[in-house]
Every structure is written in C-alpha cells, then in structure tokens.
Design an enzyme around this catalytic site. Structure first.
Site, PDB file in Angstrom:
ATOM      1  N   HIS A  57       3.776   0.508   3.223  1.00 18.26           N
ATOM      2  CA  HIS A  57       4.969  -0.336   3.121  1.00 18.26           C
ATOM      3  C   HIS A  57       6.059   0.030   4.121  1.00 18.26           C
ATOM      4  O   HIS A  57       7.070  -0.673   4.196  1.00 18.26           O
ATOM      5  CB  HIS A  57       5.533  -0.266   1.706  1.00 18.26           C
ATOM      6  CG  HIS A  57       4.699  -0.975   0.693  1.00 18.26           C
ATOM      7  ND1 HIS A  57       4.388  -2.304   0.782  1.00 18.26           N
ATOM      8  CD2 HIS A  57       4.086  -0.529  -0.439  1.00 18.26           C
ATOM      9  CE1 HIS A  57       3.634  -2.662  -0.247  1.00 18.26           C
ATOM     10  NE2 HIS A  57       3.433  -1.604  -1.000  1.00 18.26           N
ATOM     11  N   ARG A  82      -0.392   7.912   2.886  1.00 23.29           N
ATOM     12  CA  ARG A  82      -0.817   6.680   2.225  1.00 23.29           C
ATOM     13  C   ARG A  82      -1.157   5.675   3.323  1.00 23.29           C
ATOM     14  O   ARG A  82      -0.290   5.261   4.095  1.00 23.29           O
ATOM     15  CB  ARG A  82       0.258   6.106   1.300  1.00 23.29           C
ATOM     16  CG  ARG A  82      -0.242   4.807   0.649  1.00 23.29           C
ATOM     17  CD  ARG A  82       0.565   4.382  -0.548  1.00 23.29           C
ATOM     18  NE  ARG A  82       1.870   3.831  -0.188  1.00 23.29           N
ATOM     19  CZ  ARG A  82       2.673   3.212  -1.062  1.00 23.29           C
ATOM     20  NH1 ARG A  82       2.318   3.079  -2.339  1.00 23.29           N
ATOM     21  NH2 ARG A  82       3.855   2.755  -0.686  1.00 23.29           N
ATOM     22  N   GLU A 161      -3.340   0.341  -9.557  1.00 29.80           N
ATOM     23  CA  GLU A 161      -2.106  -0.445  -9.624  1.00 29.80           C
ATOM     24  C   GLU A 161      -2.352  -1.907  -9.973  1.00 29.80           C
ATOM     25  O   GLU A 161      -1.481  -2.755  -9.757  1.00 29.80           O
ATOM     26  CB  GLU A 161      -1.332  -0.334  -8.306  1.00 29.80           C
ATOM     27  CG  GLU A 161      -2.175  -0.517  -7.065  1.00 29.80           C
ATOM     28  CD  GLU A 161      -1.432  -0.152  -5.789  1.00 29.80           C
ATOM     29  OE1 GLU A 161      -0.180  -0.107  -5.803  1.00 29.80           O
ATOM     30  OE2 GLU A 161      -2.092   0.080  -4.768  1.00 29.80           O
ATOM     31  N   ASP A 187       3.567  -2.055  -8.780  1.00 33.17           N
ATOM     32  CA  ASP A 187       2.517  -3.072  -8.748  1.00 33.17           C
ATOM     33  C   ASP A 187       1.775  -3.150 -10.076  1.00 33.17           C
ATOM     34  O   ASP A 187       1.345  -4.237 -10.495  1.00 33.17           O
ATOM     35  CB  ASP A 187       1.530  -2.788  -7.611  1.00 33.17           C
ATOM     36  CG  ASP A 187       2.080  -3.231  -6.262  1.00 33.17           C
ATOM     37  OD1 ASP A 187       2.665  -4.321  -6.198  1.00 33.17           O
ATOM     38  OD2 ASP A 187       1.918  -2.493  -5.277  1.00 33.17           O
TER      39      ASP A 187
END
Length: 267
Positions: A57, A82, A161, A187
């Site tokens: 993100h 990540r 998620e 999420d």
C-alpha cells in the site's frame, strides 16, 4: 590472546526474527511506508524487534527496499517485507537482498500459500532459485552454509484478511514451509461485514482474531497482526499474538510533531 568468536551482525539479524517467534515475548515491529531507505534504518535504531517495509500500500519500490535492508541489518535488526498482492517473484528478490521475513497479502487458499512458499524456500520445501548475493554479504555466510540454514531462518507469513481465508485457515496453516499467518484487520472487517463497514477493532474482528490464534496454536505456527495505534498493539499482545506491527512511520512522525508543538506552546 584468543577471543571468543562473535556472531556476524548480519547473521544476528537473520536469525533474530525466527528466534523471537519461537520465544515467549512478542516480536514488536516498526512499520515503514515512506519511500526513503533511511527511514527504516533510523527506526531500526529504536527499540523495535524488527522493521517491516510495506510494498503493498506504500509507494516503496524494490530499489528502496534493497537499499534499506543493509541499514536495518547494521542496527542488528531483521527486515520483513510485505510484498504486493500476488507478486511472488518479489518474494525471492527481497530475500536475495537479505530480508528475513515475508508478509504476503490476500492469501485465500492453500494453493496460494503453496505458491508463496515455492518462491520463499529452497528445495526440497519450495522452489526458490539460487542467487542470494545481498543475504550472503550481510550474513557473512558462505554459499553452503546459507543454503543449509536459509529455510529455517526465513519467516513466511500469509495474510488472512478475507472470509475465504478464514474459512480455509486450517488448510492454509497446514502448508509445509509456511511459518505462520498475519491478520489484516481492516480488510478482514470489510470481508466479514460483506463490505458494510470498515471496523478493524470491532467485536466481530476480535472474535475472528481469537479463532485464528487458536488455529495457529493448534498447527504449531506463529501468528501476527497489524495494530493501528499503541493501545491496540497492547491489546493484541495481551490477546496472544506472537508478532505485532505497531503503527507506521507516518503515524510516529505525526504524533511526534503534535507532541513537539504542544510542548512548545505549553499545551
């Protein structure tokens, strides 16, 4: 005069995360999303156990990650990355650069988990290709030693998620070479509510988290989660998570700025 051999600082960073996840104290992680390598390096000098860099993100590219990993290792800390959704090729590349942990988002099925492991672990567990130039330089290991130890030192976490992932949690945890799971509460709240709300600290999410902890314990594997603030981080530690990511670099910067201005103004 002979002195006792000391562990290479890179090797210490390489093994710190796997040691921490097998211990009794939770691993507290500083989360970085600013696309500047010195930020993870600076945060690694603070009392976090590990540093995570977010490529999903945040606007962080591979060059920034590769540049940051040695700065984090120089502080004796391991780097977790990540990766973007489904970008399993990046898993191998950041491990080659010396990252120690992988968090992979949106792992919904055992097949997703097996594909993740295939890029993260060397044969016979996975199919990771050989080429860990950065990891060799950071750890001081020779080729045979790194090859023999890497599968046990690299920590691979699949993000749970979605409702589909929660339904398949036992099958995902059973995948050989997967070291554990990581809960994405935001999420997960969207998935559990079928898109009705974003409520990562809801009772429904907490119940799902406790269920995930129970299943991870039954499988003998580790479990982590993201906390949006320190109070939530404490709650997740008390809940029993092995790894807790605390806030983010931007959150810490904003909090520090507000505190500095408030103090200067006498507030």
């Amino acid at each position: 005069m002979q002195t006792e051999p000391r562990e290479h600082p890179g090797t210490a960073a390489l093994s710190a995360l796997s040691r921490g996840l097998s211990g009794t104290s939770p691993v507290l992680v500083g989360w970085c999303g600013l696309p500047e390598p010195t930020v993870p390096g600076l945060m690694a000098r603070e009392p976090f156990d590990a540093i995570a860099i977010d490529m999903q993100h945040a606007p962080v590219d591979l060059r920034a990650v590769v540049s940051a990993i040695p700065l984090v290792a120089a502080a004796g800390k391991p780097t977790i990355v990540r990766v973007p959704v489904g970008d399993f090729a990046t898993v191998s590349r950041v491990l080659d650069a010396g990252a120690v942990g992988i968090i992979a988002p949106m792992i919904d099925t055992p097949e997703d988990a097996r594909r993740l492991v295939s890029f993260a672990k060397f044969p016979p567990v996975g199919g990771r290709s050989w080429g860990p130039a950065g990891a060799l330089a950071l750890t001081g290991m020779d080729h045979p030693t790194y090859f023999a130890r890497a599968n046990g030192l690299v920590v691979v976490l699949a993000m749970i998620e979605t409702r589909a992932a929660l339904d398949a949690i036992d099958e995902i945890l059973a995948v050989e070479g997967l070291d554990g799971i990581f809960i994405g509460p935001a999420d997960l709240s969207v998935g559990l509510s079928q898109g009705a709300r974003l409520a990562p600290e809801s009772a429904e999410v907490d119940a799902a988290m406790r269920h995930a902890i129970e299943r991870a314990r039954a499988a003998g594997k580790s479990i982590g989660a993201f906390a949006a603030n320190p109070a939530r981080g404490r709650a997740l530690v008390e809940m029993g998570f092995d790894l807790v990511a605390l806030g983010s670099d931007t959150m810490f910067m904003q909090a520090g700025a507000r505190a500095a201005v408030a103090t200067a103004r006498g507030g």
